[in-house]
Design a protein around this motif. Structure first.
Motif, PDB file in Angstrom:
ATOM      1  N   TYR A 347      16.007  -7.706  -8.477  1.00 12.05           N
ATOM      2  CA  TYR A 347      15.990  -6.299  -8.099  1.00 12.05           C
ATOM      3  C   TYR A 347      14.561  -5.865  -7.800  1.00 12.05           C
ATOM      4  O   TYR A 347      13.638  -6.223  -8.519  1.00 12.05           O
ATOM      5  CB  TYR A 347      16.543  -5.422  -9.226  1.00 12.05           C
ATOM      6  CG  TYR A 347      17.983  -5.709  -9.602  1.00 12.05           C
ATOM      7  CD1 TYR A 347      19.025  -4.997  -9.010  1.00 12.05           C
ATOM      8  CD2 TYR A 347      18.287  -6.697 -10.545  1.00 12.05           C
ATOM      9  CE1 TYR A 347      20.343  -5.247  -9.352  1.00 12.05           C
ATOM     10  CE2 TYR A 347      19.602  -6.964 -10.890  1.00 12.05           C
ATOM     11  CZ  TYR A 347      20.626  -6.239 -10.293  1.00 12.05           C
ATOM     12  OH  TYR A 347      21.933  -6.502 -10.636  1.00 12.05           O
ATOM     13  N   ASP A 349      12.626  -2.299  -7.357  1.00  9.52           N
ATOM     14  CA  ASP A 349      12.815  -0.865  -7.594  1.00  9.52           C
ATOM     15  C   ASP A 349      14.296  -0.542  -7.806  1.00  9.52           C
ATOM     16  O   ASP A 349      14.841   0.403  -7.222  1.00  9.52           O
ATOM     17  CB  ASP A 349      12.245  -0.049  -6.430  1.00  9.52           C
ATOM     18  CG  ASP A 349      10.720  -0.098  -6.389  1.00  9.52           C
ATOM     19  OD1 ASP A 349      10.113  -0.325  -7.455  1.00  9.52           O
ATOM     20  OD2 ASP A 349      10.146   0.076  -5.307  1.00  9.52           O
ATOM     21  N   GLN A 350      14.937  -1.366  -8.634  1.00  5.60           N
ATOM     22  CA  GLN A 350      16.336  -1.217  -9.051  1.00  5.60           C
ATOM     23  C   GLN A 350      17.321  -1.452  -7.905  1.00  5.60           C
ATOM     24  O   GLN A 350      18.511  -1.136  -8.026  1.00  5.60           O
ATOM     25  CB  GLN A 350      16.574   0.148  -9.690  1.00  5.60           C
ATOM     26  CG  GLN A 350      15.658   0.414 -10.887  1.00  5.60           C
ATOM     27  CD  GLN A 350      15.962   1.713 -11.578  1.00  5.60           C
ATOM     28  OE1 GLN A 350      17.116   2.037 -11.844  1.00  5.60           O
ATOM     29  NE2 GLN A 350      14.908   2.476 -11.907  1.00  5.60           N
ATOM     30  N   ARG A 351      16.862  -2.028  -6.820  1.00  5.11           N
ATOM     31  CA  ARG A 351      17.718  -2.319  -5.671  1.00  5.11           C
ATOM     32  C   ARG A 351      17.865  -3.834  -5.545  1.00  5.11           C
ATOM     33  O   ARG A 351      16.871  -4.568  -5.477  1.00  5.11           O
ATOM     34  CB  ARG A 351      17.088  -1.734  -4.399  1.00  5.11           C
ATOM     35  CG  ARG A 351      17.928  -1.884  -3.150  1.00  5.11           C
ATOM     36  CD  ARG A 351      17.250  -1.218  -1.944  1.00  5.11           C
ATOM     37  NE  ARG A 351      15.968  -1.847  -1.626  1.00  5.11           N
ATOM     38  CZ  ARG A 351      14.791  -1.346  -1.948  1.00  5.11           C
ATOM     39  NH1 ARG A 351      14.686  -0.217  -2.632  1.00  5.11           N
ATOM     40  NH2 ARG A 351      13.674  -1.975  -1.602  1.00  5.11           N
ATOM     41  N   ARG A 352      19.094  -4.312  -5.517  1.00  2.00           N
ATOM     42  CA  ARG A 352      19.340  -5.755  -5.432  1.00  2.00           C
ATOM     43  C   ARG A 352      18.862  -6.303  -4.094  1.00  2.00           C
ATOM     44  O   ARG A 352      19.209  -5.762  -3.030  1.00  2.00           O
ATOM     45  CB  ARG A 352      20.842  -6.034  -5.607  1.00  2.00           C
ATOM     46  CG  ARG A 352      21.206  -7.508  -5.463  1.00  2.00           C
ATOM     47  CD  ARG A 352      22.664  -7.739  -5.782  1.00  2.00           C
ATOM     48  NE  ARG A 352      23.056  -9.129  -5.499  1.00  2.00           N
ATOM     49  CZ  ARG A 352      23.969  -9.808  -6.174  1.00  2.00           C
ATOM     50  NH1 ARG A 352      24.594  -9.230  -7.184  1.00  2.00           N
ATOM     51  NH2 ARG A 352      24.261 -11.032  -5.853  1.00  2.00           N
ATOM     52  N   ILE A 353      18.049  -7.387  -4.150  1.00  2.70           N
ATOM     53  CA  ILE A 353      17.568  -7.992  -2.900  1.00  2.70           C
ATOM     54  C   ILE A 353      17.981  -9.453  -2.749  1.00  2.70           C
ATOM     55  O   ILE A 353      17.720 -10.063  -1.711  1.00  2.70           O
ATOM     56  CB  ILE A 353      16.031  -7.870  -2.769  1.00  2.70           C
ATOM     57  CG1 ILE A 353      15.315  -8.664  -3.881  1.00  2.70           C
ATOM     58  CG2 ILE A 353      15.604  -6.419  -2.780  1.00  2.70           C
ATOM     59  CD1 ILE A 353      13.807  -8.713  -3.677  1.00  2.70           C
ATOM     60  N   GLU A 379      11.920  -8.236   1.977  1.00  2.00           N
ATOM     61  CA  GLU A 379      13.019  -8.418   1.032  1.00  2.00           C
ATOM     62  C   GLU A 379      14.064  -9.382   1.591  1.00  2.00           C
ATOM     63  O   GLU A 379      14.622 -10.208   0.860  1.00  2.00           O
ATOM     64  CB  GLU A 379      13.661  -7.078   0.702  1.00  2.00           C
ATOM     65  CG  GLU A 379      12.769  -6.149  -0.108  1.00  2.00           C
ATOM     66  CD  GLU A 379      13.468  -4.844  -0.453  1.00  2.00           C
ATOM     67  OE1 GLU A 379      14.611  -4.641   0.021  1.00  2.00           O
ATOM     68  OE2 GLU A 379      12.884  -4.023  -1.186  1.00  2.00           O
TER      69      GLU A 379
END
Length: 530
Positions: A347, A349-353, A379
């Protein structure tokens, strides 16, 4: 009749024999010095371990016999038969002791590098001076006997003499590497930590290789000489990124590296008790590792360690950009968490990449991802690279034996945190009715915590494994006590086996593992350890 004609005070026979035997025995201890990076003090330390460890009864007994023989030959030099007998006996003991530490070596033979040749030459010079002095003072047999007996101490003295010579000899290579770095001028990043340096470097190189022309320092080339050699031999025009792994055996070493490498993006993977006996405390380890941030504009820190969380705030106040990464907390710059399917999900910034099924130390991967993002890797490119991510060699590598058993190879540079992770990973691979066999010599360089850490590891092994195979004597008592305590308490039925060497342990595994079993090889000490 022949003995009566020998002058034990001045006979050159004693001098020649003592010089030859001392030189032969020195090769054994130069091999130890080489394995310990020629650090002054370590030949002496290993000599004490081999002769006086509680589990080395034969070496202890025979060293005591040698001391008695030395006393006899020096206190009664005029008695020819006694002096000759003692001299010969000491020569034989010098060649064979300590038992188990061969001159040639099983797993780590001596490599005759320039530095090894220099140390051998200095050792021979010291022995020559001793021999000549004993001849002129009329003490050929007695001093010759002492010369043989103290072969390890002469090599130890040689490490102190050659250390400043080596530093001066490396200087031209460092100057050349500095000039080449400045000329080609790639982006420079550096990674340090008590453990996880090499794995993080390997991950970072894989994440960047499709986007940036990258050179990473090979294997564990993480000191002044290794990094200079990497640059001088491998840095080519057009290289856009140089990844330097930086290790240290004492304060000031990393500071000296960053003076000429000048990395702008750096990372500290972890702080732990590895090399504790060299530093004295984990606080000193933290100070030494923090030297890497001197010229950095950006610092990546594993803030799962509270000490690195504090350091993050301190460095931020100095105006540095900080990436806080984690293997447990989603609300970080980069986090790597394991989902219900066993995938390591990344993740930003708490976003799955992206994600990977490769067994990894999550914080190491998080550090590598943060560095890659800072270097401009997208990303999308990171997500693509994660699908084919490969572990570093001998770090959680999984293979199959002919018997059908699975092998988890985690033999490089074991530490308490990594060992527990490997044990947990191996346990998840078990099928009902199969065996989990842990093969380990335990962990070293943990200072006064070594016994307790290995005892605790023995307990943890016993809690999940069916078999514990202890290799060598170094941590035998601690591992055995930890595992046996769990058995005696009724909490475990683990079977405890001892094997003297790694080769013997491998043979035992071949004879005792079957399809479905899981074998964890945790650490592999070179044979200069007992």
């Amino acid at each position: 009749m022949i003995l009566s004609q020998i002058n034990v005070a001045t006979s050159p026979i004693f001098l020649v024999v003592a010089f030859a035997i001392s030189g032969a025995s020195a090769i054994r201890w130069i091999r130890v010095a080489q394995r310990e990076h020629y650090v002054p003090g370590y030949v002496f330390r290993f000599m004490l371990r081999w002769y006086f460890a509680r589990d080395n009864a034969w070496n202890f007994s025979l060293s005591f016999v040698m001391i008695l023989l030395l006393f006899a030959t020096t206190s009664r030099p005029a008695v020819v038969s006694s002096s000759v007998f003692c001299f010969i006996s000491i020569g034989i003991l010098t060649l064979v002791l300590p038992l188990g530490l061969g001159i040639k070596g099983r797993t780590s033979p001596l490599k005759w590098t320039r530095r090894a040749r220099l140390l051998f030459g200095v050792t021979l010079a010291i022995n020559f001076v001793i021999s000549v002095a004993s001849y002129f003072f009329g003490l050929a047999s007695s001093v010759g006997a002492v010369e043989m007996a103290i072969a390890s101490l002469v090599v130890e003295l040689g490490t102190w003499i050659t250390a400043p010579l080596e530093e001066r000899s490396i200087a031209p290579f460092v100057a050349s590497a500095t000039s080449k770095l400045n000329s080609i001028n790639p982006k420079r990043v550096a990674i340090t930590g008590s453990f996880g340096k090499t794995s993080t470097k390997v991950y970072l190189a894989q994440l960047c290789r499709e986007s940036i022309s990258t050179l990473a320092s090979p294997a564990s080339y993480n000191n002044r000489a290794g990094l200079a050699r990497t640059v001088n031999e491998n840095l080519l025009p057009g290289t856009d990124l140089f990844i330097a792994e930086m290790g240290t055996f004492g304060p000031g070493e990393i500071a000296a590296l960053v003076e000429w490498v000048r990395p702008t993006v750096v990372a500290i993977t972890a702080i732990g008790p590895v090399h504790l006996e060299r530093f004295g405390s984990e606080e000193n380890i933290l100070k030494a590792k923090t030297e890497i941030a001197k010229y950095a504009e950006v610092v990546v820190l594993n803030v799962d360690d509270p000490r690195l969380m504090v350091l993050a705030s301190e460095l931020e106040r100095q105006g540095k950009k900080i990436w806080r990464v984690s293997g447990v907390e989603l609300a970080r710059s980069v986090a790597v968490l394991t989902d219900d399917d066993g995938r390591n999900v990344v993740y930003h910034d708490q976003r799955r990449i992206g994600s990977t099924m490769t067994p990894v130390a999550k914080t190491n991967l998080a550090v590598a991802v943060a560095m890659a993002l800072e270097l401009g890797v997208t990303e999308a490119a990171i997500g693509s690279a994660l699908t084919s991510l490969e572990p570093a060699k001998n770090r959680m590598n999984i293979a199959k034996l002919e018997s059908g058993a699975s092998v988890v190879d985690d033999t490089y540079n074991s530490n308490p945190s990594g060992a527990r992770m490997a044990l947990s990973q191996a346990a998840t691979m078990l099928f009902a009715g199969s065996k989990l066999i842990v093969v380990t010599p335990g962990m070293v360089e943990l200072g006064d915590r070594q016994y307790d850490e290995n005892r605790l590891f023995g307990e943890e092994i016993a809690s999940v494994a069916t078999d514990l195979v202890i290799v060598g004597l170094t941590n035998k008592r601690a591992l055995h006590r930890g595992a046996l305590g769990e058995v005696q308490s009724g909490r475990s039925k683990v079977r405890i086996t001892y094997q003297p060497t790694r080769d013997a342990a491998v043979k035992w595994i071949k004879a005792n593992s079957t399809s479905g079993d899981v074998v964890l090889y945790e650490n592999d000490l070179p044979d200069h350890y007992a």
